[in-house]
Every structure is written in structure tokens, then in C-alpha cells.
Write an enzyme that holds these catalytic residues in place. Structure first.
Site, PDB file in Angstrom:
ATOM      1  N   ALA A 126       0.835  -1.209   0.000  1.00 10.48           N
ATOM      2  CA  ALA A 126       0.000   0.000   0.000  1.00 10.48           C
ATOM      3  C   ALA A 126       0.866   1.255   0.000  1.00 10.48           C
ATOM      4  CB  ALA A 126      -0.943  -0.015   1.199  1.00 10.48           C
ATOM      5  N   GLU A 157      -1.459   6.831  -3.186  1.00 10.66           N
ATOM      6  CA  GLU A 157      -2.535   7.619  -2.571  1.00 10.66           C
ATOM      7  C   GLU A 157      -3.201   8.446  -3.662  1.00 10.66           C
ATOM      8  OE1 GLU A 157      -0.930   9.968   0.624  1.00 10.66           O
ATOM      9  OE2 GLU A 157      -0.200   8.182   1.701  1.00 10.66           O
ATOM     10  N   TRP A 186      -5.807   2.306  -5.167  1.00 16.67           N
ATOM     11  CA  TRP A 186      -5.261   1.379  -6.164  1.00 16.67           C
ATOM     12  C   TRP A 186      -4.534   0.213  -5.510  1.00 16.67           C
ATOM     13  CZ3 TRP A 186      -7.491   2.119 -10.490  1.00 16.67           C
ATOM     14  CH2 TRP A 186      -7.722   3.394 -10.995  1.00 16.67           C
ATOM     15  N   ARG A 216      10.300  -4.928 -10.090  1.00 14.07           N
ATOM     16  CA  ARG A 216      10.057  -4.249 -11.365  1.00 14.07           C
ATOM     17  C   ARG A 216      10.389  -5.150 -12.558  1.00 14.07           C
ATOM     18  NH1 ARG A 216      11.609   1.824 -10.402  1.00 14.07           N
ATOM     19  NH2 ARG A 216       9.425   2.287  -9.977  1.00 14.07           N
ATOM     20  N   GLY A 255      -8.306 -10.985 -36.864  1.00 13.41           N
ATOM     21  CA  GLY A 255      -9.514 -10.434 -37.479  1.00 13.41           C
ATOM     22  C   GLY A 255     -10.601 -10.216 -36.424  1.00 13.41           C
ATOM     23  N   GLU A 279       3.641   0.161 -10.676  1.00  7.46           N
ATOM     24  CA  GLU A 279       5.059   0.001 -10.290  1.00  7.46           C
ATOM     25  C   GLU A 279       5.965   0.914 -11.131  1.00  7.46           C
ATOM     26  OE1 GLU A 279       6.572  -3.905  -9.222  1.00  7.46           O
ATOM     27  OE2 GLU A 279       4.487  -4.586  -9.068  1.00  7.46           O
TER      28      GLU A 279
HETATM   29  C1  LIG Z   1      -4.337  -2.124 -11.913  1.00 13.35           C
HETATM   30  C2  LIG Z   1      -3.506  -1.326 -10.955  1.00 13.35           C
HETATM   31  C3  LIG Z   1      -2.979  -1.942  -9.819  1.00 13.35           C
HETATM   32  C4  LIG Z   1      -2.241  -1.182  -8.894  1.00 13.35           C
HETATM   33  N1  LIG Z   1      -1.773  -1.789  -7.744  1.00 13.35           N
HETATM   34  C5  LIG Z   1      -1.129  -1.030  -6.815  1.00 13.35           C
HETATM   35  C6  LIG Z   1      -0.720  -1.608  -5.569  1.00 13.35           C
HETATM   36  O1  LIG Z   1      -0.905  -2.810  -5.314  1.00 13.35           O
HETATM   37  N2  LIG Z   1      -0.126  -0.802  -4.642  1.00 13.35           N
HETATM   38  C7  LIG Z   1       0.097   0.526  -4.872  1.00 13.35           C
HETATM   39  O2  LIG Z   1       0.629   1.187  -3.997  1.00 13.35           O
HETATM   40  N3  LIG Z   1      -0.283   1.105  -6.040  1.00 13.35           N
HETATM   41  C8  LIG Z   1      -0.883   0.363  -7.011  1.00 13.35           C
HETATM   42  N4  LIG Z   1      -1.287   0.931  -8.204  1.00 13.35           N
HETATM   43  C9  LIG Z   1      -1.082   2.366  -8.406  1.00 13.35           C
HETATM   44  C10 LIG Z   1      -0.019   2.680  -9.452  1.00 13.35           C
HETATM   45  O3  LIG Z   1       1.257   2.424  -8.942  1.00 13.35           O
HETATM   46  C11 LIG Z   1      -0.234   4.144  -9.869  1.00 13.35           C
HETATM   47  O4  LIG Z   1      -1.452   4.185 -10.613  1.00 13.35           O
HETATM   48  C12 LIG Z   1       0.916   4.654 -10.708  1.00 13.35           C
HETATM   49  O5  LIG Z   1       2.072   4.821  -9.921  1.00 13.35           O
HETATM   50  C13 LIG Z   1       0.558   5.995 -11.369  1.00 13.35           C
HETATM   51  O6  LIG Z   1       0.067   6.881 -10.408  1.00 13.35           O
HETATM   52  P1  LIG Z   1      -1.283   7.694 -10.687  1.00 13.35           P
HETATM   53  O7  LIG Z   1      -2.339   6.722 -11.099  1.00 13.35           O
HETATM   54  O8  LIG Z   1      -1.534   8.544  -9.516  1.00 13.35           O
HETATM   55  O9  LIG Z   1      -0.963   8.568 -11.963  1.00 13.35           O
HETATM   56  P2  LIG Z   1      -0.139   9.938 -11.967  1.00 13.35           P
HETATM   57  O10 LIG Z   1       0.949   9.908 -10.968  1.00 13.35           O
HETATM   58  O11 LIG Z   1      -1.132  11.052 -11.940  1.00 13.35           O
HETATM   59  O12 LIG Z   1       0.543   9.861 -13.401  1.00 13.35           O
HETATM   60  C14 LIG Z   1      -0.257   9.911 -14.597  1.00 13.35           C
HETATM   61  C15 LIG Z   1       0.651   9.715 -15.790  1.00 13.35           C
HETATM   62  O13 LIG Z   1       1.575  10.768 -15.867  1.00 13.35           O
HETATM   63  C16 LIG Z   1       2.742  10.324 -16.528  1.00 13.35           C
HETATM   64  N5  LIG Z   1       3.911  10.676 -15.720  1.00 13.35           N
HETATM   65  C17 LIG Z   1       4.109  10.421 -14.413  1.00 13.35           C
HETATM   66  N6  LIG Z   1       5.299  10.886 -13.998  1.00 13.35           N
HETATM   67  C18 LIG Z   1       5.884  11.459 -15.084  1.00 13.35           C
HETATM   68  C19 LIG Z   1       7.133  12.113 -15.318  1.00 13.35           C
HETATM   69  N7  LIG Z   1       8.028  12.256 -14.331  1.00 13.35           N
HETATM   70  N8  LIG Z   1       7.385  12.584 -16.553  1.00 13.35           N
HETATM   71  C20 LIG Z   1       6.477  12.440 -17.554  1.00 13.35           C
HETATM   72  N9  LIG Z   1       5.285  11.823 -17.397  1.00 13.35           N
HETATM   73  C21 LIG Z   1       4.999  11.331 -16.178  1.00 13.35           C
HETATM   74  C22 LIG Z   1       2.601   8.812 -16.701  1.00 13.35           C
HETATM   75  O14 LIG Z   1       2.206   8.509 -18.031  1.00 13.35           O
HETATM   76  C23 LIG Z   1       1.496   8.463 -15.747  1.00 13.35           C
HETATM   77  O15 LIG Z   1       0.788   7.298 -16.142  1.00 13.35           O
HETATM   78  C24 LIG Z   1      -2.009   0.189  -9.141  1.00 13.35           C
HETATM   79  C25 LIG Z   1      -2.528   0.780 -10.300  1.00 13.35           C
HETATM   80  C26 LIG Z   1      -3.262   0.051 -11.202  1.00 13.35           C
HETATM   81  C27 LIG Z   1      -3.814   0.734 -12.425  1.00 13.35           C
END
Ligand SMILES: Cc1cc2nc3c(=O)[nH]c(=O)nc-3n(C[C@H](O)[C@H](O)[C@H](O)COP(=O)(O)OP(=O)(O)OC[C@H]3O[C@@H](n4cnc5c(N)ncnc54)[C@H](O)[C@@H]3O)c2cc1C
Length: 382
Positions: A126, A129, A158, A243, A340, A364
Site C-alpha cells: 500500500a 494515494e 489502487w 520491477r 480479425g 510500479e
Molecule cells: C491495476 C492497478 C494496480 C495497482 N496496484 C497497486 C498496488 O498494489 N499498490 C500501490 O501502492 N499502487 C498500485 N497501483 C497504483 C499505481 O502504482 C499508480 O497508478 C501509478 O504509480 C501511477 O500513479 P497515478 O495513477 O496517480 O498517476 P499519476 O501519478 O497522476 O501519473 C499519470 C501519468 O503521468 C505520466 N507521468 C508520471 N510521472 C511522469 C514524469 N516524471 N514525466 C512524464 N510523465 C509522467 C505517466 O504517463 C502516468 O501514467 C495500481 C494501479 C493500477 C492501475
């Protein structure tokens, strides 16, 4: 029959080849499972994987002996993903959720590993946030010391296995310094008072996922994993191991898509001959095979480097995850195209692979974040 020639690469030892063969046999008998009720399916898979010994690879033994073998983790994830994405998920979460205990846990905390390795307890990680996904240093959840306890307040989102996990590895702000240097990691059993599931989340490839609310959750100081203020280091060390395994799962999905495509183009006749004889189809197949092999090389290079004793493999793991997940998306897209109409039919294997792969490019560390990691490593940063 999937290509097994990569198992002869020098990255592997005989024990890895034996593991891959034995798991392949196990998968043929036990997978896929019915995903109708994902919670029940996940619990069942964890129990099954534990009963038959596969989860012993997901964490170190409770006495703390041994280390995580990243090549074994990757081989297991690749193989499970090729047969059933949910089986890969169930295995992966046991490892990710207990990674901090394997690497930094106290003897008392590691007692949980006996249960998670046996498939008798489920684990979750976890970190994320609502306002801190990619920006881990921005974590807002607080952990205030109070006598021999910490009091946790805030929200996580998430969280995979949220709602069915028995233990959560939770990252919170303890405030030793600003930003990333003021975080700590905690072991929080799911039945701790004040911890509740604020809501379940539904995604395109269903698996258990939830928002967690912590409302004055009291845990003993002995729940601190590693040292106070070292939470960011704990999280990054865990991700450094896991990772590459996300890349391995993507590789499994891509290999399955390639196998399905090879079968399809040999069987299906177009314009009076098997599709496989059309040169543009051959071009697609060649691109898919190239992407699969390049990803495999990067994934097992990263795993081998870590297993060979490198303290950190940030660059190698980031390259493996970035390349394998992004290119698996392309491989699977080609598979859909070459199938297809069948390729987009609900329930067809390539249709489910198309949905399964997408989230791996986000969690991740999103692909963009991996690029930042690689560039910083190349330019001499951290
Ligand atoms: C199916 C699923 C399972 C998950 N499981 C877990 C879990 O078990 N534990 C946990 O803690 N979290 C989990 N997550 C959360 C996941 O790690 C986050 O969704 C992820 O880190 C992206 O954070 P965010 O969704 O807040 O997107 P944001 O941080 O808002 O980022 C949005 C997008 O911005 C872009 N971006 C981000 N940083 C940069 C940068 N420096 N430069 C350019 N572009 C950038 C990327 O394209 C990114 O996708 C899970 C997410 C999903 C979808």
C-alpha cells in the site's frame, strides 16, 4: 508449443530450467481458473500456489535465511502469465506485499512469511494515494508516534488485493525530514481497528483492487519495517526486485499472443492459401518475435544482474519493465489484428491479453517514470 530456447541462455542455471519445466506441467493441469468471482479466484489461486510449493519463491524463509532469486520470480511470472493473468497476479502480490519483510523485516514480522509462503495469508503493498501515485515523495498519510504505538491516518488507493489481503505493507509520513526522507514502512494486519475498505475499484482486466481508509489506526512500534525515515528506501528496494518481474509478466502475455498468432496464421486460409504465406503476415510475425526476444534479453539480464549481487539494478530493471510492457502491448495488438474479428470477440484469449497488458505500463512506475530513471542513471544521478 512456446519457444523454450531462451532457457539455454547463460543467465540460467539448471535449477531454473527444472523450475520452468515443472511449473509448465503444473500450469497445464491447473490453469486457467474461472475468473467469474475474482476475489474467490484469487484466494483459491493463492491457496493452490501455496499448497504446491510455488509461493516458497515469493519470499525468503521466515528465519531470514536465503535471498529472493529474481530469475526464479521472473520465470514463474512469465509462465503463469502465459497461462492465466490472474494466476500471475496472485503470485506477484504475495511477493510484492511481503517484499519489505523479505528485505528488511524483523524476526517477529517475518513470522507472517510462513503463512504467505504456504498460501494461508494474502499480502498487499500500500504505497499509492489519491495525490501520490508517480510522485511517491508526496505521500500524505501520517504515522504519529504515541508511546509504544504509531497512529496512522489517511487514505491509500489502487491497492491490489485490497479487501482480501490479511496484511498490508503501508508507507506513511513520519516526518524525520521533508519529502522522500520523511517516510516509513509499516506492517498492518487487515483486522486492525480503524482500517477499512473505503471502496472497491473496477478495472478493464478485473482483479481485487481497493481504496483503504486509515482512521486512527493504532499499531505497535514493532510494526515499523526497517528504520524510521527509511520508508522510501524500503519501497525502492522492493521495486528494484519486483520491477523486472512486471516485465516478465508482460513477456508471458506477449509470448502467448505470439503463440496464438502462429497457430492462427498456419490454420486460417486466405486467398486460397494459409495466411502464413502472405509476406505482410510474415513481417508482423517477425516483428513480434523480435520484440519478444528483445524483452526476454532485457528481463533476464536485469534478473541475472540482481542475482549476481548488484546492490541496485535501477537502470536494468527500468529498461526491462519499460521495454517488455510497452512492446508486449504492440505484440498483442498485432495478434488482435491478425485474428480479425475473433481478436476483439469478448472472451477470446487475445482479447483478454489486450486488456490484461494495459495496466502493466502504469503500475510500479509508469513507462514515463522508467524513462526518467534510465536517463538519471545514464547521466550519473540517482
Ligand atoms: C491495476 C492497478 C494496480 C495497482 N496496484 C497497486 C498496488 O498494489 N499498490 C500501490 O501502492 N499502487 C498500485 N497501483 C497504483 C499505481 O502504482 C499508480 O497508478 C501509478 O504509480 C501511477 O500513479 P497515478 O495513477 O496517480 O498517476 P499519476 O501519478 O497522476 O501519473 C499519470 C501519468 O503521468 C505520466 N507521468 C508520471 N510521472 C511522469 C514524469 N516524471 N514525466 C512524464 N510523465 C509522467 C505517466 O504517463 C502516468 O501514467 C495500481 C494501479 C493500477 C492501475
Amino acid at each position: 508449443m512456446p519457444d523454450r530456447s531462451f532457457l539455454d541462455w547463460p543467465f540460467f542455471e539448471d535449477r531454473h530450467r527444472e523450475l520452468a519445466g515443472a511449473l509448465e506441467d503444473w500450469c497445464k493441469v491447473n490453469l486457467p481458473v474461472d475468473h467469474g468471482d475474482v476475489d474467490a479466484a484469487c484466494k483459491g489461486l493463492v491457496a493452490q500456489l501455496g499448497r504446491d510449493g510455488w509461493l516458497e519463491h515469493s519470499a525468503v524463509p521466515p528465519d531470514g535465511s536465503g535471498t529472493l532469486d529474481v530469475r526464479s520470480l521472473c520465470l514463474i511470472r512469465e509462465t503463469l502469465a502465459r497461462h492465466d493473468g490472474l494466476a500471475d497476479f496472485a503470485f506477484a502480490m504475495q511477493g510484492l506485499g511481503t517484499g519489505a519483510l523479505s528485505l528488511f523485516g524483523s524476526p517477529e514480522q517475518r513470522r507472517w512469511l510462513a503463512k504467505t509462503r504456504a498460501g494461508e495469508a494474502l499480502a498487499a503493498f500500500a504505497l499509492s494515494e489519491p495525490r501520490s501515485g508517480s510522485d511517491v515523495a508526496n505521500i500524505e498519510m501520517t504515522a504519529e508516534p504515541d508511546g509504544d504505538q504509531f497512529v496512522l491516518n489517511g487514505e491509500k488507493t489502487w491497492i491490489s488485493n485490497g479487501g482480501i489481503a490479511d496484511i498490508y505493507c503501508v508507507f506513511a509520513r513520519t516526518g524525520e525530514a521533508e519529502g522522500a526522507r520523511g517516510l516509513s514502512a509499516f506492517l498492518v494486519p487487515a483486522d486492525t481497528g480503524g482500517l477499512e475498505i473505503a471502496g472497491r475499484l473496477h478495472v478493464m482486466a478485473p482483479h481485487p483492487l481497493a481504496r483503504l481508509r486509515f482512521d486512527n489506526v493504532r499499531i505497535p512500534t514493532s510494526a515499523l519495517i526497517g528504520e524510521a525515515g527509511q520508508g522510501f528506501k524500503v519501497a525502492m528496494s522492493v521495486l528494484d526486485v519486483f520491477r523486472s518481474t512486471v516485465g516478465a509478466a508482460a513477456l508471458g502475455f506477449a509470448r502467448r499472443a505470439l503463440d496464438e498468432t502462429l497457430h492462427r496464421v498456419r490454420q486460417r486460409e486466405l486467398f486460397g492459401a494459409p495466411m502464413a504465406e502472405l509476406q505482410m503476415v510474415q513481417g508482423h510475425v517477425a516483428d513480434m518475435a523480435l520484440d519478444v526476444d528483445a524483452s526476454a534479453l532485457l528481463v533476464y539480464r536485469a534478473a541475472w544482474t540482481k542475482d549476481s549481487g548488484a546492490p541496485r539494478v535501477s537502470r536494468e530493471a527500468a529498461m526491462a519493465k519499460l521495454h517488455a510492457t510497452d512492446h508486449a502491448q504492440g505484440v498483442i495488438d498485432r495478434a488482435v489484428q491478425l485474428h480479425g474479428g475473433d481478436g476483439v470477440r469478448s472472451g477470446h484469449i487475445v482479447e483478454s491479453l489486450y486488456r490484461e497488458i494495459r495496466a502493466l505500463r502504469i503500475y510500479e512506475g509508469a513507462s514515463d517514470v522508467q524513462k526518467v530513471v534510465i536517463a538519471r542513471q545514464m547521466m550519473g544521478g540517482n
